[in-house]
Design an enzyme around this catalytic site. Sequence first.
Site, PDB file in Angstrom:
ATOM      1  N   ARG A  13     -43.357 -12.620 -34.297  1.00 32.41           N
ATOM      2  CA  ARG A  13     -42.969 -14.019 -34.938  1.00 32.41           C
ATOM      3  C   ARG A  13     -42.862 -15.045 -34.054  1.00 32.41           C
ATOM      4  O   ARG A  13     -42.652 -14.476 -32.557  1.00 32.41           O
ATOM      5  CB  ARG A  13     -41.858 -14.130 -35.673  1.00 32.41           C
ATOM      6  CG  ARG A  13     -40.486 -13.515 -35.171  1.00 32.41           C
ATOM      7  CD  ARG A  13     -39.322 -13.552 -36.065  1.00 32.41           C
ATOM      8  NE  ARG A  13     -38.165 -13.354 -35.507  1.00 32.41           N
ATOM      9  CZ  ARG A  13     -36.778 -13.307 -35.998  1.00 32.41           C
ATOM     10  NH1 ARG A  13     -36.640 -13.362 -37.452  1.00 32.41           N
ATOM     11  NH2 ARG A  13     -35.866 -12.856 -35.076  1.00 32.41           N
TER      12      ARG A  13
ATOM     13  N   GLU B 289     -26.540 -18.221 -40.667  1.00 35.75           N
ATOM     14  CA  GLU B 289     -26.708 -16.695 -40.523  1.00 35.75           C
ATOM     15  C   GLU B 289     -25.466 -16.137 -39.760  1.00 35.75           C
ATOM     16  O   GLU B 289     -25.151 -16.628 -38.833  1.00 35.75           O
ATOM     17  CB  GLU B 289     -27.898 -16.361 -39.787  1.00 35.75           C
ATOM     18  CG  GLU B 289     -29.319 -16.728 -40.307  1.00 35.75           C
ATOM     19  CD  GLU B 289     -30.184 -16.223 -39.588  1.00 35.75           C
ATOM     20  OE1 GLU B 289     -30.105 -15.290 -38.689  1.00 35.75           O
ATOM     21  OE2 GLU B 289     -31.721 -17.172 -39.687  1.00 35.75           O
TER      22      GLU B 289
ATOM     23  N   ASN C 286     -36.975 -22.163 -37.661  1.00 31.35           N
ATOM     24  CA  ASN C 286     -35.999 -21.041 -37.570  1.00 31.35           C
ATOM     25  C   ASN C 286     -35.792 -20.931 -36.384  1.00 31.35           C
ATOM     26  O   ASN C 286     -36.555 -20.515 -35.274  1.00 31.35           O
ATOM     27  CB  ASN C 286     -36.392 -19.966 -38.629  1.00 31.35           C
ATOM     28  CG  ASN C 286     -35.206 -19.265 -38.644  1.00 31.35           C
ATOM     29  OD1 ASN C 286     -34.213 -19.332 -39.474  1.00 31.35           O
ATOM     30  ND2 ASN C 286     -34.964 -17.885 -38.103  1.00 31.35           N
ATOM     31  N   GLU C 287     -34.404 -21.223 -35.710  1.00 29.12           N
ATOM     32  CA  GLU C 287     -34.078 -20.776 -34.567  1.00 29.12           C
ATOM     33  C   GLU C 287     -35.068 -21.046 -33.498  1.00 29.12           C
ATOM     34  O   GLU C 287     -35.470 -20.230 -32.759  1.00 29.12           O
ATOM     35  CB  GLU C 287     -33.625 -18.999 -34.347  1.00 29.12           C
ATOM     36  CG  GLU C 287     -32.533 -18.890 -35.276  1.00 29.12           C
ATOM     37  CD  GLU C 287     -32.180 -17.462 -35.104  1.00 29.12           C
ATOM     38  OE1 GLU C 287     -32.822 -16.604 -34.585  1.00 29.12           O
ATOM     39  OE2 GLU C 287     -30.851 -17.104 -35.293  1.00 29.12           O
TER      40      GLU C 287
HETATM   41  C1  GAL Z   1     -32.075 -14.185 -36.532  1.00 23.21           C
HETATM   42  C2  GAL Z   1     -33.216 -14.797 -37.334  1.00 23.21           C
HETATM   43  C3  GAL Z   1     -33.439 -13.910 -38.623  1.00 23.21           C
HETATM   44  C4  GAL Z   1     -33.123 -12.439 -38.473  1.00 23.21           C
HETATM   45  C5  GAL Z   1     -31.768 -12.295 -37.840  1.00 23.21           C
HETATM   46  C6  GAL Z   1     -31.584 -10.809 -37.439  1.00 23.21           C
HETATM   47  O1  GAL Z   1     -32.383 -14.627 -35.204  1.00 23.21           O
HETATM   48  O2  GAL Z   1     -33.188 -16.119 -37.611  1.00 23.21           O
HETATM   49  O3  GAL Z   1     -34.623 -14.093 -39.235  1.00 23.21           O
HETATM   50  O4  GAL Z   1     -34.275 -11.895 -37.615  1.00 23.21           O
HETATM   51  O5  GAL Z   1     -31.735 -12.831 -36.620  1.00 23.21           O
HETATM   52  O6  GAL Z   1     -30.296 -10.591 -36.879  1.00 23.21           O
END
Ligand code: GAL
Length: 657
Positions: A117, A313, A155-156
Site C-alpha cells: 500500500r 487508531e 491515511n498516515e
Molecule cells: C496503521 C494503519 C492501519 C493499520 C494499522 C495496523 O499504520 O493506519 O491501516 O495498518 O497500522 O497496526
Amino acid sequence: MSSTRWLRRSGPPRLEFGADYNPDQWPREVWDDDVRHMREAGVTIVSLAIFSWARIEPADGEFDFAWLDDAMDLLHANGILVDLATATASPPPWLAAAHPEILPVDRVGNTISPGGRQHWRPTSPVFRRYALRLVRALAERYRDHPALAAWHVNNELGCHNVHDYSDDAARAFRSWLRIRYETIEALNDAWATAFWSQRYTSWAEILPPRLAATFPNPGQQLDFKRFSSDALKDYLIAERDVLREITPEVPVTTNFMVMGEQSSMNYADWAAEVDFVANDHYRQRGVRSADELSFSANLTGNIAGGRPWFLMEHSTSAVNWQPVNLPKRPGELERDSLLHVAHGADAVCFFQWRQSRGGAEKYHSAMLPHAGPDSDLFRSVVALGSRLHELAPLAGTPRTRARAAIVFDWQSWWVAELDSHPTNRLRYRREAFDWYLAFLDLGIRADVVPLDTDLSGYELVIAPILHVVPAALTTRLTTYVDSGGHLVTTYFSGIVDENDHVWLGGYPGALRDLLGIRIEEFAPLPDDGRAELDNGLTGSLWTDRIDLTATDVEVLATYKSGDVAGRPAVTRRPVGAGSASYVSTRLGPEGLRVLLADLAARAGVTSDLPDDLRGRVELTRRGGFQFVINRTDEPVDISTLSPAHPVLAARGVAVLS
Ligand code: GAL
C-alpha cells in the site's frame, strides 16, 4: 496550531468511540451484524473507506458508489457517525499499471512495486491528478450525507512513502530549494559546498541525496528531510482544499503518527493545516511502552495546542507487524485508551472494527475478533464503551498545564542523528523520553511541547539535545531564563545554526554565554564506556571537556573517572531569577531521576502526588478531573489521594472529580 473545529454533529458533548470500518472486506449480510454489535459496544463513529479506492473506482473514471451509499445509510440509520476517508492511501492496480511513473523510488534507484500500500510519490503530478479527482467525486457525492462528520485525508501520510528519490522528487526538491534559498550562491553557502568540490552552478545539477560513495552532503540531507515532510504536507493541503471548497462546514483531519522513532513528519508544523489533530499510536514492545504511550499522547495534545484531539487508531490487543506480537494483558485495553483521554483525546478509536479473515493484517487484533462477540476481548470493548459514555462530561475540557515542560524539536532530532558525527549512537527521542520517565518516576507532571510553544508559563524547561539553535532561539531562551525560568539542556545542544553550521569559539556556541561554560572538544564514549560522577551517578554515550567561563557557575557534579576526570559533568548557573543548567552525559532514566529531583527542587517545582504514590501512578489533570493511572502491574492503594477509591487495580485508571 490547529483550529478549534470538531466533528460536524449535533447533540450533547461526548467522547467518541469507534474504529476503522472496512465493510468492503465482507459480504453484505455481515454488515447488519456489524452495526448491531457496534450499537452494543456504544460505537459512535467509524472511519470508512480508507483503503477502498479499487472498489470505489474499479476502472479509470468509472465510479461505483452503490456499496458506499449503502454503508453510509446503514451507519446513519444506526446513529453512527462517519469520518469518511478520501480513499487515496492505496492506489489500485489499474492505476499503477497504466502509470508506473507514480511509483516511488528508493535511494538506490529501486522502484517500489505495487502489491502493498502507499506506493505513490508524494510529488507525482499524475498521482495527484487521479487522487484529487477521486477526492472531488467523494466530496460531491457525500457532501450532504447526514452521517458525514469529518473528512479523513489519505491515511498516515508518509507511513511508507515519505522519502522518495524519484525524478519527480528531484524536480520538486529543486523548486523547494529555489524558494528557500532564491540564489544558487545562497544554497552553496548553506550546504557548505566548498567542501569536497560540491559547488553547484545551476539548480538542474541538484539531486535528492541518492546512494553516494560516502556521506552525502549534510545540508542536502537535512533539506531533503525538510522537503520530504513539506511535500506530504503540501499533498495534505491539496486534498484538504478540494474538500473545503465543496464542504466548507465539514472539518478535515488526517491521522498523524506521533509514536516511537517515527521522525520523518514534522507534525508540529503540520498541525495548522488540519481542523483538529488526530493521531495513531501503537505500543512497541520494549521497556516501559505504556509510558512511551503517555509521552506520545502528551506531545500530541500539545501539538494540538491543548485543544481536544482524536485518537484515530490504536490496538485492542496484539498487532501483526512486530517480530513477536503479544496480546494485551487484562486492563491494558482500557488503561491505554484512558491514558490518551487523560492527555486530551476526545475520541478513542481502533484499527479496526472487525478482524479480517484474509489479507496482511488478519492477525492484527480488532474490536470484534475472529472469536466473535462471545469473547473476553469483545466484552472488554463493550465495557470500555460504557466507561467512555460515563466520562462524557470530560468532552471538550482542556488539560491543565503542568509547571514543567520538555521541549521537543524535529530539527534537532533530524540534525543530531545525521551521519558523520562524534557518535552515531545518539538517539534524540530516547533522551527526551528518559527525562519524561524521570518526571513520571518523581510524580511531577510535565508537558512535552513543540519548540515554538510559549515557554513563559513554565517554571522548569528541559531542552534535551537541543542541537539546532538559530540566533533567535538563543535570544528566546535567554529571555526565558532572564525572566525567571529554569532551563536545563544537555550534551550536543546549542552546536549548530539552522544550516547545520557549527557556532564557533567553543561549544555549545549558541548557549555558551547563557550556560557560562566552554567545551573545546567532545568526548563521546564507546559502547562499553562509562563515566563515574562524584555524586554516585554513572554516565554513558557522551562526555564533554568543560571549562567554566563565568564565575557564578555552580558545579553540581564532577567526573571522577576517564579522560575528563576532575572536570564538571553537570553545571548550573543562576541568571536573574532563573538559571541555566547543563548535563554533559547520558544518565538514563534512573540517573536523571536523582538529578531531576535536585533540579526541580531548586526550581521550586514539586509533585502533586502524596509521597507513597510517586512513581507508581501517573497523575494528569483535565477540566475539573484528575486521572490517576496505575503504572505498575500490581494493585496500588491510592487512599492517600482518594479515600473514596482506596485501591486502583493493576494497570487501572481512576478518574476523580
Ligand atoms: C496503521 C494503519 C492501519 C493499520 C494499522 C495496523 O499504520 O493506519 O491501516 O495498518 O497500522 O497496526
